[in-house]
Design an enzyme around this catalytic site. Sequence first.
Site, PDB file in Angstrom:
ATOM      1  N   CYS A  56       1.314  -1.328   0.458  1.00 18.96           N
ATOM      2  CA  CYS A  56       0.028  -0.006  -0.158  1.00 18.96           C
ATOM      3  C   CYS A  56       0.915   1.228   0.025  1.00 18.96           C
ATOM      4  O   CYS A  56       0.205   1.913  -0.495  1.00 18.96           O
ATOM      5  CB  CYS A  56      -0.946  -0.041   1.653  1.00 18.96           C
ATOM      6  SG  CYS A  56      -2.277  -1.272   0.962  1.00 18.96           S
ATOM      7  N   ARG A 139      -7.495  -4.224  -2.870  1.00 20.54           N
ATOM      8  CA  ARG A 139      -7.639  -3.307  -4.037  1.00 20.54           C
ATOM      9  C   ARG A 139      -8.645  -2.755  -4.649  1.00 20.54           C
ATOM     10  O   ARG A 139      -8.212  -3.409  -6.386  1.00 20.54           O
ATOM     11  CB  ARG A 139      -6.001  -3.407  -4.091  1.00 20.54           C
ATOM     12  CG  ARG A 139      -4.676  -3.942  -3.059  1.00 20.54           C
ATOM     13  CD  ARG A 139      -4.089  -3.402  -3.789  1.00 20.54           C
ATOM     14  NE  ARG A 139      -2.985  -4.499  -3.063  1.00 20.54           N
ATOM     15  CZ  ARG A 139      -2.065  -4.143  -1.633  1.00 20.54           C
ATOM     16  NH1 ARG A 139      -2.309  -2.390  -1.076  1.00 20.54           N
ATOM     17  NH2 ARG A 139      -1.576  -4.540  -0.799  1.00 20.54           N
TER      18      ARG A 139
END
Length: 238
Positions: A56, A139
């Site tokens: 991330c 995601r």
Amino acid sequence: MRITMEETIATPMPRIGDPAPEFTAVTTQGDINFPGDYKGSWVILFSHPADFTPVCTTEFMTFASMQDEFAELNTKLVGLSVDGLYSHIAWLRTIKDKIEFNGMKDIEVTFPLIEDITMKVAEKYGMIMPGEDSTKAVRAVFVIDPKGTIRTIIYYPLSLGRNFDELKRVIVALQAADALEVATPADWRPGDRVIVPPAGSCGTAKERMDGEVEGVECVDWFFCTKAYSEDEVFAAIK
Ligand code: BEZ
């Protein structure tokens, strides 16, 4: 917080062509009313699994470093995870102060990052996939157009960082398709030939096959293309 498979099934997931589900949220850049605050702009609404995680971190640095390129395409970025605001703020400060990746450093994330500790937004957008993880968002990427309609949805699992060139390509291709009333073939990039729509809107099938429609080349009745230079594409989507 944990979301069960039953709860996920009970919440319908938004689809391409649907209006973007509405919500209000607290973000690192203040409160937002979505998608109302973004009318007139394209938006990439994306989720990430958790703050203070390495994949991330690389994604946020990449997105932040491309923010001006997206702004040139009238596209705003909005992130989300199921972490709280103070975690978001501390993580983004750590990224700026300490993290170097792919030649990027001192990266400041100035687009809003939504706090979603109740998972209400993540659930509404189908970002929680309990088979992958019931306590984190996958995601997810939602591309929303200036009228607030969902135009593209892409999901990646926790272990796979997104390809940001592809996300930019998606925005350019959608905008080109709208502006030029065409479709874009596999692996299309600005400057490549585009697909012209079925006969009727651009000459009859015979006219197109006979080469009578300017710029259009057909290899069969259903497969016709037209050249647009990179400059023509960017002029059309301005
Ligand atoms: C990461 O961003 O590195 C990550 C987050 C959740 C699970 C696995 C990896």
